[in-house]
Design a protein around this motif. Structure first.
Motif, PDB file in Angstrom:
ATOM      1  N   ALA A 154      22.654   5.582  -6.436  1.00 10.70           N
ATOM      2  CA  ALA A 154      22.743   4.266  -5.816  1.00 10.70           C
ATOM      3  C   ALA A 154      22.451   4.326  -4.326  1.00 10.70           C
ATOM      4  O   ALA A 154      22.010   3.343  -3.723  1.00 10.70           O
ATOM      5  N   HIS A 155      22.669   5.502  -3.713  1.00 11.99           N
ATOM      6  CA  HIS A 155      22.481   5.630  -2.271  1.00 11.99           C
ATOM      7  C   HIS A 155      21.190   6.350  -1.891  1.00 11.99           C
ATOM      8  O   HIS A 155      20.858   6.429  -0.713  1.00 11.99           O
ATOM      9  N   PHE A 156      20.473   6.896  -2.851  1.00  7.17           N
ATOM     10  CA  PHE A 156      19.224   7.601  -2.551  1.00  7.17           C
ATOM     11  C   PHE A 156      18.095   6.589  -2.543  1.00  7.17           C
ATOM     12  O   PHE A 156      17.528   6.246  -3.567  1.00  7.17           O
ATOM     13  N   ARG A 157      17.783   6.088  -1.367  1.00  3.39           N
ATOM     14  CA  ARG A 157      16.722   5.117  -1.207  1.00  3.39           C
ATOM     15  C   ARG A 157      15.483   5.803  -0.637  1.00  3.39           C
ATOM     16  O   ARG A 157      15.583   6.833   0.032  1.00  3.39           O
ATOM     17  N   PRO A 158      14.295   5.278  -0.869  1.00  4.33           N
ATOM     18  CA  PRO A 158      13.090   5.869  -0.284  1.00  4.33           C
ATOM     19  C   PRO A 158      13.181   5.947   1.237  1.00  4.33           C
ATOM     20  O   PRO A 158      13.769   5.080   1.887  1.00  4.33           O
ATOM     21  N   VAL A 159      12.614   7.001   1.800  1.00  6.55           N
ATOM     22  CA  VAL A 159      12.635   7.195   3.246  1.00  6.55           C
ATOM     23  C   VAL A 159      11.231   7.569   3.705  1.00  6.55           C
ATOM     24  O   VAL A 159      10.493   8.261   2.990  1.00  6.55           O
ATOM     25  N   PHE A 160      10.841   7.074   4.877  1.00  6.98           N
ATOM     26  CA  PHE A 160       9.521   7.334   5.453  1.00  6.98           C
ATOM     27  C   PHE A 160       9.698   8.221   6.686  1.00  6.98           C
ATOM     28  O   PHE A 160       9.881   7.713   7.788  1.00  6.98           O
ATOM     29  N   PRO A 161       9.644   9.553   6.534  1.00 11.87           N
ATOM     30  CA  PRO A 161       9.826  10.450   7.687  1.00 11.87           C
ATOM     31  C   PRO A 161       8.726  10.293   8.735  1.00 11.87           C
ATOM     32  O   PRO A 161       8.964  10.474   9.919  1.00 11.87           O
ATOM     33  N   THR A 162       7.497  10.003   8.268  1.00  8.30           N
ATOM     34  CA  THR A 162       6.375   9.751   9.181  1.00  8.30           C
ATOM     35  C   THR A 162       5.571   8.590   8.604  1.00  8.30           C
ATOM     36  O   THR A 162       5.836   8.128   7.486  1.00  8.30           O
ATOM     37  N   ALA A 163       4.573   8.167   9.357  1.00  7.58           N
ATOM     38  CA  ALA A 163       3.741   7.051   8.897  1.00  7.58           C
ATOM     39  C   ALA A 163       2.861   7.446   7.720  1.00  7.58           C
ATOM     40  O   ALA A 163       2.320   6.582   7.029  1.00  7.58           O
ATOM     41  N   ARG A 164       2.732   8.770   7.451  1.00  6.61           N
ATOM     42  CA  ARG A 164       1.832   9.236   6.392  1.00  6.61           C
ATOM     43  C   ARG A 164       2.555   9.625   5.110  1.00  6.61           C
ATOM     44  O   ARG A 164       1.887   9.922   4.117  1.00  6.61           O
ATOM     45  N   MET A 165       3.871   9.673   5.109  1.00 10.81           N
ATOM     46  CA  MET A 165       4.548  10.138   3.902  1.00 10.81           C
ATOM     47  C   MET A 165       5.798   9.336   3.598  1.00 10.81           C
ATOM     48  O   MET A 165       6.444   8.774   4.491  1.00 10.81           O
ATOM     49  N   VAL A 166       6.106   9.275   2.299  1.00 18.03           N
ATOM     50  CA  VAL A 166       7.334   8.660   1.826  1.00 18.03           C
ATOM     51  C   VAL A 166       7.995   9.629   0.862  1.00 18.03           C
ATOM     52  O   VAL A 166       7.330  10.316   0.090  1.00 18.03           O
ATOM     53  N   VAL A 167       9.316   9.708   0.950  1.00 21.38           N
ATOM     54  CA  VAL A 167      10.101  10.531   0.030  1.00 21.38           C
ATOM     55  C   VAL A 167      10.934   9.585  -0.819  1.00 21.38           C
ATOM     56  O   VAL A 167      11.637   8.711  -0.295  1.00 21.38           O
ATOM     57  N   CYS A 168      10.844   9.741  -2.129  1.00 22.85           N
ATOM     58  CA  CYS A 168      11.553   8.825  -3.012  1.00 22.85           C
ATOM     59  C   CYS A 168      12.022   9.555  -4.263  1.00 22.85           C
ATOM     60  O   CYS A 168      11.501  10.621  -4.601  1.00 22.85           O
ATOM     61  N   PRO A 169      13.001   8.993  -4.973  1.00 28.07           N
ATOM     62  CA  PRO A 169      13.459   9.591  -6.225  1.00 28.07           C
ATOM     63  C   PRO A 169      12.543   9.173  -7.365  1.00 28.07           C
ATOM     64  O   PRO A 169      11.825   8.168  -7.265  1.00 28.07           O
ATOM     65  N   PRO A 170      12.557   9.903  -8.473  1.00 29.72           N
ATOM     66  CA  PRO A 170      11.657   9.567  -9.583  1.00 29.72           C
ATOM     67  C   PRO A 170      11.974   8.225 -10.226  1.00 29.72           C
ATOM     68  O   PRO A 170      11.087   7.615 -10.833  1.00 29.72           O
ATOM     69  N   TRP A 171      13.209   7.745 -10.089  1.00 33.31           N
ATOM     70  CA  TRP A 171      13.565   6.470 -10.720  1.00 33.31           C
ATOM     71  C   TRP A 171      13.210   5.271  -9.835  1.00 33.31           C
ATOM     72  O   TRP A 171      13.353   4.132 -10.240  1.00 33.31           O
ATOM     73  N   GLU A 172      12.710   5.526  -8.613  1.00 35.08           N
ATOM     74  CA  GLU A 172      12.279   4.431  -7.740  1.00 35.08           C
ATOM     75  C   GLU A 172      10.993   4.834  -7.017  1.00 35.08           C
ATOM     76  O   GLU A 172      10.982   5.052  -5.813  1.00 35.08           O
ATOM     77  N   PRO A 173       9.892   4.954  -7.761  1.00 29.79           N
ATOM     78  CA  PRO A 173       8.634   5.381  -7.137  1.00 29.79           C
ATOM     79  C   PRO A 173       8.129   4.348  -6.138  1.00 29.79           C
ATOM     80  O   PRO A 173       8.297   3.141  -6.319  1.00 29.79           O
ATOM     81  N   VAL A 174       7.533   4.849  -5.076  1.00 29.59           N
ATOM     82  CA  VAL A 174       6.993   4.002  -4.013  1.00 29.59           C
ATOM     83  C   VAL A 174       5.536   4.393  -3.794  1.00 29.59           C
ATOM     84  O   VAL A 174       5.200   5.581  -3.790  1.00 29.59           O
ATOM     85  N   ASP A 175       4.676   3.406  -3.618  1.00 27.07           N
ATOM     86  CA  ASP A 175       3.275   3.713  -3.325  1.00 27.07           C
ATOM     87  C   ASP A 175       3.177   4.469  -2.010  1.00 27.07           C
ATOM     88  O   ASP A 175       3.860   4.125  -1.030  1.00 27.07           O
ATOM     89  N   PRO A 176       2.356   5.514  -1.957  1.00 25.35           N
ATOM     90  CA  PRO A 176       2.220   6.278  -0.701  1.00 25.35           C
ATOM     91  C   PRO A 176       1.580   5.431   0.381  1.00 25.35           C
ATOM     92  O   PRO A 176       0.811   4.498   0.090  1.00 25.35           O
ATOM     93  N   PRO A 177       1.883   5.724   1.652  1.00 28.77           N
ATOM     94  CA  PRO A 177       1.231   4.994   2.744  1.00 28.77           C
ATOM     95  C   PRO A 177      -0.276   5.209   2.685  1.00 28.77           C
ATOM     96  O   PRO A 177      -0.754   6.215   2.157  1.00 28.77           O
ATOM     97  N   GLU A 178      -1.017   4.290   3.261  1.00 25.98           N
ATOM     98  CA  GLU A 178      -2.474   4.399   3.270  1.00 25.98           C
ATOM     99  C   GLU A 178      -2.902   5.693   3.971  1.00 25.98           C
ATOM    100  O   GLU A 178      -2.480   5.982   5.093  1.00 25.98           O
ATOM    101  N   GLY A 179      -3.689   6.494   3.288  1.00 29.74           N
ATOM    102  CA  GLY A 179      -4.144   7.758   3.844  1.00 29.74           C
ATOM    103  C   GLY A 179      -3.103   8.852   3.808  1.00 29.74           C
ATOM    104  O   GLY A 179      -3.329   9.941   4.335  1.00 29.74           O
ATOM    105  N   GLY A 180      -1.963   8.588   3.173  1.00 20.16           N
ATOM    106  CA  GLY A 180      -0.885   9.566   3.129  1.00 20.16           C
ATOM    107  C   GLY A 180      -0.521   9.955   1.719  1.00 20.16           C
ATOM    108  O   GLY A 180      -1.339   9.871   0.804  1.00 20.16           O
ATOM    109  N   PHE A 181       0.718  10.360   1.509  1.00 16.70           N
ATOM    110  CA  PHE A 181       1.140  10.843   0.198  1.00 16.70           C
ATOM    111  C   PHE A 181       2.622  10.585  -0.031  1.00 16.70           C
ATOM    112  O   PHE A 181       3.376  10.285   0.907  1.00 16.70           O
ATOM    113  N   ARG A 182       3.009  10.703  -1.277  1.00  9.51           N
ATOM    114  CA  ARG A 182       4.400  10.520  -1.709  1.00  9.51           C
ATOM    115  C   ARG A 182       4.973  11.865  -2.124  1.00  9.51           C
ATOM    116  O   ARG A 182       4.297  12.682  -2.759  1.00  9.51           O
TER     117      ARG A 182
END
Length: 272
Positions: A75-103
């Motif tokens: 319930a508390h593990f929400r997606p986080v964007f450490p930089t403008a190019r990457m997102v970290v997320c759990p498998p149960w809440e996938p997030v589209d990667p930033p443009e030109g970046g990765f997940r």
């Protein structure tokens, strides 16, 4: 005495501290309390603390209700964007990667590293600056594998990720598979090994007490001009740690602070 966890917090005034010790299903609470008092008395008798300094110690006990920690953590593990190019997320809440970046997808288990802690975020930012396609990268204390996975996604041709905890290695291996980079990361239980060869980038996100003695060894893992990323250093310890690095022949390339933590990027002083 069988505690499964200890938390330290500042007390109500500058001269006090509050320690919270957790015990799993402690059946004989009176025995534990008695043993704690005996340990305090022994400290005074052996001169471990100033006589009378423990007179103000007060011990309170309470029950912690049972909870499904896995569900609570999710319930508390929400997606986080450490930089403008990457997102970290759990498998149960996938997030589209930033443009030109990765997940980076992380299944959290018992290992450290979801991108929510300051040391993980500053390490990810440092890796983004320091890792070039084709680099070899060493991730010491890999935890969930998040730094190793990020390095692989940034183009490292090979990543060696080590941890002393077998559960961390298992979790990190699973996360590498989730991200499709298992072929470029070699996970190993243990610590540095001369047979691993030399690396362009070495990252170590562990506590400063562990890092300090390892500095000469970590420097020896670098190619000429290689970069050493060190995290897990409390800011109040940073100046003393920088002196230790200078003594080892390392120069500070970057010093990043977030919250109460400092991350240092070092290069061999001989190579500039």
């Amino acid at each position: 005495l069988g505690s499964c966890g200890l938390q330290a917090d500042d007390g109500s005034d500058a001269d006090s501290v509050r320690l919270t010790a957790y015990f799993p299903d402690c059946g004989d609470r009176s025995r534990v309390l008695r043993d704690i008092h005996h340990r305090f008395a022994a400290l005074e008798q052996t001169g471990g603390v100033k006589s009378g300094s423990l007179a103000g110690v007060r011990i309170d006990t309470s029950d912690v209700p049972r909870e499904d920690w896995t569900r609570s953590w999710r319930a508390h593990f929400r997606p986080v964007f450490p930089t403008a190019r990457m997102v970290v997320c759990p498998p149960w809440e996938p997030v589209d990667p930033p443009e030109g970046g990765f997940r980076i997808t992380i299944e959290p288990k018992m290992a450290f590293g979801t991108g929510h802690h300051e040391t993980t975020r500053t390490c990810l930012r440092a890796l983004e600056k320091e890792v070039s396609p084709g680099d070899r990268v060493l991730d010491l204390g890999t935890g969930s594998g998040i730094l190793a996975i990020a390095a692989a996604r940034m183009g490292a041709r090979e990543v060696i990720a080590v941890d002393t905890d077998d559960q961390a290695i298992e979790n990190a291996s699973e996360n590498a598979s989730l991200n499709g980079v298992e072929g470029r990361i070699r996970f190993r239980q243990g610590t540095t090994d001369p047979t691993d060869g030399l690396f362009e980038v070495v990252a170590a996100n562990v506590t400063s007490g562990v890092l300090g003695p390892l500095v000469p060894e970590l420097k020896g893992c670098l190619v000429e001009g290689g970069r050493l990323i060190l995290a897990g250093i409390l800011t109040r310890e940073a100046d003393a740690f920088v002196e230790l690095l200078h003594e080892a022949g390392l120069a500070i390339g970057e010093r990043a602070r977030e919250g109460e933590w400092t991350t240092l990027v070092c290069v061999s002083a001989e190579s500039g």
